[in-house]
Design an enzyme around this catalytic site. Structure first.
Site, mmCIF file in Angstrom:
data_model
loop_
_atom_site.group_PDB
_atom_site.id
_atom_site.type_symbol
_atom_site.label_atom_id
_atom_site.label_comp_id
_atom_site.label_asym_id
_atom_site.label_seq_id
_atom_site.Cartn_x
_atom_site.Cartn_y
_atom_site.Cartn_z
ATOM 1 N N HIS A 1 -3.744 -4.781 0.017
ATOM 2 C CA HIS A 1 -3.103 -5.407 1.182
ATOM 3 C C HIS A 1 -3.166 -6.928 1.053
ATOM 4 C CE1 HIS A 1 -2.610 -1.828 3.775
ATOM 5 N NE2 HIS A 1 -3.619 -1.363 3.057
ATOM 6 N N CYS B 1 0.828 -1.206 0.000
ATOM 7 C CA CYS B 1 0.000 0.000 0.000
ATOM 8 C C CYS B 1 0.873 1.272 0.000
ATOM 9 C CB CYS B 1 -0.994 -0.045 1.148
ATOM 10 S SG CYS B 1 -2.449 0.941 0.800
ATOM 11 N N GLU C 1 -1.723 -9.082 2.635
ATOM 12 C CA GLU C 1 -1.649 -9.761 3.942
ATOM 13 C C GLU C 1 -3.022 -10.179 4.475
ATOM 14 O OE1 GLU C 1 -0.906 -6.594 3.341
ATOM 15 O OE2 GLU C 1 -1.426 -5.253 5.004
#
Ligand code: GLN
Length: 564
Positions: free
Chosen positions: A538, A393, A540
């Site tokens: 993102h 990001c 993750e």
């Protein structure tokens, strides 16, 4: 189960916060799922904020974004990862959210002229939400974690809701208390009194725990179990010892050693087949990795949200840490993370050369101008010294700024977020957002939740996803344009007017929105750098224990190669 009756398990905390209610709730969910039950989880946060989006990560930890864009608590990430499910905004509530909807309903005359009272209307709203989340997920079991600690003023109305739901569904509702047993250093004995008091306080809310999870630095002995049982009115076999562990992924395994899923099924009168051994073995194999991996990968995490007083709080980047673990375990490595403060590189640029001792560098998401110059110098150093770099990001936006400054020669290149007066705003707000921002409606101007990205052939991004599809079918992926869906949380975008120049000088935008307007992934080709890649989204948030995220896996592979 024959006729579908939804079961509810409330998880509450006693004595102190931070003893792992979230992981306990996730683990309970997993061991029940493993018995073939459809489980969903709810987090209740007692604060007034309507969501976690407006909170500083050092106050509250990571903001976990759901697929529908809801900005929630990091525990939602734990539930999604342990249970391998996708939750929605129905699974998350705060005091603010509950009051807001009660007030809106009152304004809409939905209470039909009645006097709207804190009790029962607030708890009824809570119960309505719990049921709706269960229905939406067609859940057999709904695990509800009540944030905070019993005895707190803040979560009283949620406990009231739990009590009322039990009254309505006595056979289908269970209570689990996660408590803490301290062993004061000077006394050297594990003490049960705080837990006894916590249970009494919970009793005062009309609730009796069915199961007591006893968190402590070591295992509980029988004497302590008996004492807790006698004073807290919980059967000794329902007092579950939960000593500190090195890896949270062992907790469901430890719970099963104490036959917890069986006990819960008994309490709730759930008839299931025996546990699914195959799925369980997969989990156990995964959990074992945390203890294997003799070899390590050394990752430098550059950030700013981890200082609280004298302590370092890595919670702000929880999903990133877990994503790194899954991809490292997959390759029999253990990630060792070092937290470096970006502002330190501004004060002392000589520190940059220390970065050479790491196998890879990550700059995760962030907001505001503090630390940005330090980050940019780290990215330049990683690019020039061919250290694997992964930007998430803000860490991707800074790839673009660094490239514009040092390769395109646009010395004042910046993001509008840091310097709105720069002549070269390579990261900017899009036209469509400008009106919203004028109205000062910051929340409304964020790109939140799932969006698709189209990947470009012959890039690291495309190759990574194609080689480990993370649940996507290879057939679908190969058939047509390669789309991936990822979660977002950001306000600014790569400015389209600079893309031509950036690409002409070698930066590759390997992922774009389907209409081609928004840049989703930036990278340097493998011929120029082993791994220099950033994502506007993102990744993750979609890394799961048994299906690590492809981009994290590629990054870790590059880190291992650097080591060689
Ligand atoms: N601050 C940047 C933006 O709002 C990046 C956000 C982030 O890293 N999550 O666009």
């Amino acid at each position: 189960m024959t006729k579908k009756e939804t079961k509810y398990i409330f998880v509450v905390g006693g004595v102190i916060s931070g003893v792992g209610k979230g992981i306990t709730s996730s683990s309970l969910g997993l061991i029940l799922k493993n018995r073939g039950l459809n489980v969903t989880s709810i987090k209740i946060d007692p604060y007034i904020n309507v969501d976690a989006g407006t909170m500083n990560p050092t106050e509250h930890g990571e903001v976990f974004v759901l697929k529908d864009g809801d900005e929630t608590d990091q525990d939602m990430g734990n539930y999604e990862r342990f249970l391998d499910i996708n939750l929605t905004r129905l699974n998350y509530m705060t005091t603010g959210r509950v009051y807001k909807s009660v007030i809106e309903k009152e304004r809409n005359l939905e209470y039909k002229g009645k006097c709207v009272e804190v009790v029962p209307h607030i708890p009824l709203e809570v119960i309505g939400r719990i049921k709706e989340a269960g229905k939406n997920a067609s859940a057999d079991v709904v695990v509800i974690e009540v944030g905070g600690t019993v005895g707190e003023y803040q979560n009283m109305l949620f406990l009231e809701a739990a009590r009322m739901l039990k009254l309505e569904n006595p056979k289908n509702t269970a209570f689990v208390m996660v408590s803490f047993l301290p062993t004061p250093q000077k006394i050297g004995e594990m003490k049960t009194k705080p837990t006894q008091n916590a249970v009494r306080t919970l009793n005062a809310s009309g609730i009796q725990p069915d199961i007591l999870i006893a968190r402590a630095s070591s295992s509980l002995d029988d004497k302590r179990k008996e004492k807790i049982s006698l004073f807290c009115n919980v059967h000794p076999s329902n007092v579950i010892s939960a000593p500190d562990v090195d890896s949270i992924y062992d907790i469901p395994i430890n719970f099963e050693k104490e036959k917890l899923s069986e006990k819960l099924c008994e309490i709730l009168n759930i008839k299931t087949k025996k546990a699914d051994d195959k799925a369980w073995k997969k989990w156990k194999d995964f959990a074992k990795h945390a203890h294997n991996g003799k070899e390590v990968v050394k990752i430098a995490m550059i950030g700013k949200y981890f200082e609280t007083g004298d302590f370092i709080l890595s919670d702000s980047y929880l999903s990133v840490i877990e994503a790194l673990k899954y991809s490292s375990y997959l390759q029999n490595r253990k990630p060792v993370m070092t937290w470096l403060n970006s502002t330190d590189f501004e004060k002392n640029p000589a520190k940059l050369k220390d970065l050479k001792k790491y196998d890879g560098i990550i700059i995760p998401g962030g907001f505001g101008s503090r630390g940005v110059e330090g980050n940019l110098s780290v990215i330049k150093f990683a690019r020039e010294n061919k250290i694997p770099y992964f930007g998430l990001c803000y860490g991707m936006q800074m790839i673009v700024i660094e490239y514009a400054r040092n390769i395109l020669g646009l010395k004042d290149a910046n993001t509008k977020e840091v310097n709105p007066n720069s002549k070269n705003l390579v990261i900017d707000v899009m036209e469509s957002q400008k009106e919203i921002l004028k109205r000062n409606s910051y929340g409304g101007s964020m790109r939140l939740g799932e969006y698709k990205a189209l990947l470009r052939e012959g890039t690291i991004a495309k190759e990574s996803y194609a080689s480990s599809l993370q649940g996507r079918s290879l057939k679908d992926f190969k058939k047509g344009p390669a789309f991936v869906t990822e979660r977002h949380r950001h306000r600014y975008e790569v400015n389209p007017s600079f893309i031509g120049d950036l690409e002409a000088k070698g930066l590759v935008f390997s992922g774009r929105s389907p209409d081609g307007h928004l840049m989703e992934i930036a990278e340097l080709p493998k011929s120029k750098h082993p791994f220099f890649l950033g994502t506007q989204f993102h990744p993750e948030f979609l890394a799961r224990p048994l299906s690590p995220h492809p981009l994290f896996t590629s990054f870790i592979k590059a880190c291992i190669n650097k080591k060689k």
